[in-house]
Motif scaffolding. Sequence first.
Motif, mmCIF file in Angstrom:
data_model
loop_
_atom_site.group_PDB
_atom_site.id
_atom_site.type_symbol
_atom_site.label_atom_id
_atom_site.label_comp_id
_atom_site.label_asym_id
_atom_site.label_seq_id
_atom_site.Cartn_x
_atom_site.Cartn_y
_atom_site.Cartn_z
ATOM 1 N N VAL A 228 0.856 -1.183 0.000
ATOM 2 C CA VAL A 228 0.000 0.000 0.000
ATOM 3 C C VAL A 228 0.894 1.236 0.000
ATOM 4 O O VAL A 228 1.700 1.435 0.910
ATOM 5 C CB VAL A 228 -0.937 0.034 1.222
ATOM 6 N N ALA A 229 0.792 2.049 -1.050
ATOM 7 C CA ALA A 229 1.488 3.337 -1.106
ATOM 8 C C ALA A 229 0.569 4.374 -0.484
ATOM 9 O O ALA A 229 -0.462 4.733 -1.057
ATOM 10 C CB ALA A 229 1.831 3.701 -2.542
ATOM 11 N N SER A 230 0.921 4.817 0.718
ATOM 12 C CA SER A 230 0.063 5.735 1.471
ATOM 13 C C SER A 230 0.616 7.155 1.377
ATOM 14 O O SER A 230 1.742 7.426 1.799
ATOM 15 C CB SER A 230 -0.015 5.304 2.937
ATOM 16 N N TYR A 231 -0.192 8.040 0.825
ATOM 17 C CA TYR A 231 0.188 9.443 0.659
ATOM 18 C C TYR A 231 -0.623 10.309 1.619
ATOM 19 O O TYR A 231 -1.767 9.961 1.966
ATOM 20 C CB TYR A 231 -0.091 9.899 -0.775
ATOM 21 N N HIS A 232 -0.067 11.438 2.015
ATOM 22 C CA HIS A 232 -0.850 12.377 2.824
ATOM 23 C C HIS A 232 -2.024 12.868 1.992
ATOM 24 O O HIS A 232 -1.871 13.220 0.825
ATOM 25 C CB HIS A 232 0.016 13.553 3.266
ATOM 26 N N GLY A 233 -3.201 12.884 2.583
ATOM 27 C CA GLY A 233 -4.385 13.276 1.836
ATOM 28 C C GLY A 233 -4.570 14.778 1.711
ATOM 29 O O GLY A 233 -3.900 15.576 2.386
ATOM 30 N N VAL A 234 -5.481 15.171 0.834
ATOM 31 C CA VAL A 234 -5.909 16.561 0.665
ATOM 32 C C VAL A 234 -7.411 16.545 0.401
ATOM 33 O O VAL A 234 -7.962 15.532 -0.053
ATOM 34 C CB VAL A 234 -5.191 17.257 -0.520
ATOM 35 N N PRO A 235 -8.087 17.647 0.680
ATOM 36 C CA PRO A 235 -9.513 17.704 0.324
ATOM 37 C C PRO A 235 -9.709 17.477 -1.178
ATOM 38 O O PRO A 235 -8.909 17.925 -1.999
ATOM 39 C CB PRO A 235 -9.916 19.124 0.731
ATOM 40 N N LYS A 236 -10.764 16.782 -1.523
ATOM 41 C CA LYS A 236 -11.059 16.502 -2.929
ATOM 42 C C LYS A 236 -11.230 17.794 -3.719
ATOM 43 O O LYS A 236 -10.918 17.866 -4.906
ATOM 44 C CB LYS A 236 -12.324 15.650 -3.032
ATOM 45 N N ARG A 237 -11.687 18.832 -3.050
ATOM 46 C CA ARG A 237 -11.872 20.134 -3.691
ATOM 47 C C ARG A 237 -10.567 20.646 -4.303
ATOM 48 O O ARG A 237 -10.573 21.310 -5.343
ATOM 49 C CB ARG A 237 -12.417 21.115 -2.651
ATOM 50 N N TYR A 238 -9.429 20.363 -3.654
ATOM 51 C CA TYR A 238 -8.145 20.829 -4.174
ATOM 52 C C TYR A 238 -7.881 20.237 -5.554
ATOM 53 O O TYR A 238 -7.381 20.915 -6.460
ATOM 54 C CB TYR A 238 -7.004 20.446 -3.225
ATOM 55 N N LEU A 239 -8.186 18.959 -5.708
ATOM 56 C CA LEU A 239 -8.025 18.304 -7.001
ATOM 57 C C LEU A 239 -8.889 18.982 -8.052
ATOM 58 O O LEU A 239 -8.433 19.279 -9.162
ATOM 59 C CB LEU A 239 -8.399 16.825 -6.877
ATOM 60 N N LEU A 240 -10.129 19.266 -7.701
ATOM 61 C CA LEU A 240 -11.060 19.875 -8.651
ATOM 62 C C LEU A 240 -10.668 21.310 -8.983
ATOM 63 O O LEU A 240 -11.030 21.831 -10.045
ATOM 64 C CB LEU A 240 -12.484 19.826 -8.087
ATOM 65 N N GLU A 241 -9.915 21.948 -8.083
ATOM 66 C CA GLU A 241 -9.483 23.328 -8.311
ATOM 67 C C GLU A 241 -8.128 23.413 -9.018
ATOM 68 O O GLU A 241 -7.606 24.509 -9.219
ATOM 69 C CB GLU A 241 -9.437 24.088 -6.986
ATOM 70 N N GLY A 242 -7.558 22.269 -9.392
ATOM 71 C CA GLY A 242 -6.351 22.289 -10.211
ATOM 72 C C GLY A 242 -5.060 21.869 -9.547
ATOM 73 O O GLY A 242 -4.010 21.866 -10.201
ATOM 74 N N ASP A 243 -5.095 21.511 -8.260
ATOM 75 C CA ASP A 243 -3.874 21.044 -7.606
ATOM 76 C C ASP A 243 -3.502 19.683 -8.203
ATOM 77 O O ASP A 243 -4.316 18.764 -8.203
ATOM 78 C CB ASP A 243 -4.114 20.920 -6.100
ATOM 79 N N PRO A 244 -2.264 19.501 -8.695
ATOM 80 C CA PRO A 244 -1.895 18.253 -9.377
ATOM 81 C C PRO A 244 -1.500 17.117 -8.440
ATOM 82 O O PRO A 244 -1.141 16.027 -8.903
ATOM 83 C CB PRO A 244 -0.696 18.679 -10.227
ATOM 84 N N TYR A 245 -1.547 17.342 -7.140
ATOM 85 C CA TYR A 245 -0.990 16.385 -6.177
ATOM 86 C C TYR A 245 -1.582 14.987 -6.331
ATOM 87 O O TYR A 245 -0.848 13.997 -6.411
ATOM 88 C CB TYR A 245 -1.208 16.909 -4.764
ATOM 89 N N HIS A 246 -2.909 14.879 -6.371
ATOM 90 C CA HIS A 246 -3.548 13.568 -6.453
ATOM 91 C C HIS A 246 -3.076 12.817 -7.694
ATOM 92 O O HIS A 246 -2.743 11.617 -7.633
ATOM 93 C CB HIS A 246 -5.072 13.727 -6.468
ATOM 94 N N CYS A 247 -3.019 13.496 -8.821
ATOM 95 C CA CYS A 247 -2.583 12.859 -10.069
ATOM 96 C C CYS A 247 -1.117 12.437 -9.979
ATOM 97 O O CYS A 247 -0.743 11.357 -10.461
ATOM 98 C CB CYS A 247 -2.787 13.806 -11.246
ATOM 99 N N GLN A 248 -0.281 13.269 -9.360
ATOM 100 C CA GLN A 248 1.133 12.926 -9.240
ATOM 101 C C GLN A 248 1.349 11.748 -8.295
ATOM 102 O O GLN A 248 2.261 10.940 -8.494
ATOM 103 C CB GLN A 248 1.931 14.152 -8.786
#
Length: 362
Positions: A228-248
């Motif tokens: 399991v690759a566990s990453y620090h989470g962020v609000p889903k809203r950040y992804l929808l607002e253009g933060d690339p973290y989830h995709c990276q």
Amino acid sequence: MTPPNPGKASPDLDSSGSGRLAHAPADHPPMPRKKIGVVLANLGTPDATDYWSMRRYLSEFLSDKRVVDYPDWKWQPLLQLIILSRRPFKSGEAYRSIWNTEQDESPLLTTTREQTRKIADGLYEAHGDDVVVDFCMRYGNPSTDSVLRRMQAEGCERILFFPLYPQYASPTTATANDQAFRTLMKLKWQPAIRTVPAYFEHPAYLDALASSVREAYESAETPPEVLVASYHGVPKRYLLEGDPYHCQCQKTTRLLREWLGWEKDAIHTAFQSKFGPEEWVGPATVEHVAELARQGRKHIAVVSPAFSSDCVETLEEIEEEIRESFLEAGGETFTYIPCLNDRDDHIAALLSIIDNELAGWV
């Protein structure tokens, strides 16, 4: 004609080594020899685990608009009157469970200092004392402002600022850069500054990450069935607002799997450390490992590719809370794979990135 090396002593300085300008009046103050600075930036750490130390640290962290972007009129009363009346006790307990008592500091501070020492040794071997290396914390000490000012006083007219986050995120990379720029905004004479971008795709980083996984699997008494690759989470809203973290993060997992030569279902991506009522990107690590146990996966390993150093989120949250969730759901063996920390291959990867970003300066 060979162009001048920007890291060497300026031709405007006299040859005595005094730092005095060759054509300046006698009462002109000495000037330091021009150098290049490299600053490693990490998240931060409280100075101690008592209530007030934790409160100061958490107040600075949770007041950062990159971390919690609610309006002050809504967020600050809730933070100062309710959250910070209780959370420092819980966070202090978590930090005490992992505290480096020998040096009376957090493991993050210990590791970042050792990373800095090794990187400084590597750069000294390559460039002599033309390059100055130090580290700072976004929250807590040593502060970004104090380190950048000290570097400038030592003659660093060019500074490479390196946030130690493999993947870019607004609450990590961006806020570290913001703090560096805030210092520049207050300086009469700004040094030239470069920032290091996300480096999760760098081959040397992936080599080090894959090697750490292979070593853990080879030394495990019972081979893990799933990583399991566990990453620090962020609000889903950040992804929808253009933060690339989830995709990276998703891409990091895919690249790691390809580097290892594993099948697709051998590695899962999950996210930890949810805070607040918003919907966060998922699945949540603490729930996902329990579900794996209920599905019959009794032996798992967890790695944290978003952290360059072990910290409270890995040593306490993964090693204690997430491990407990897995075992209570029926899991049998839980292997935590440490962050890359000051491994030699990790230091070599960071040095390779630094050398690339210093191109044209040294």
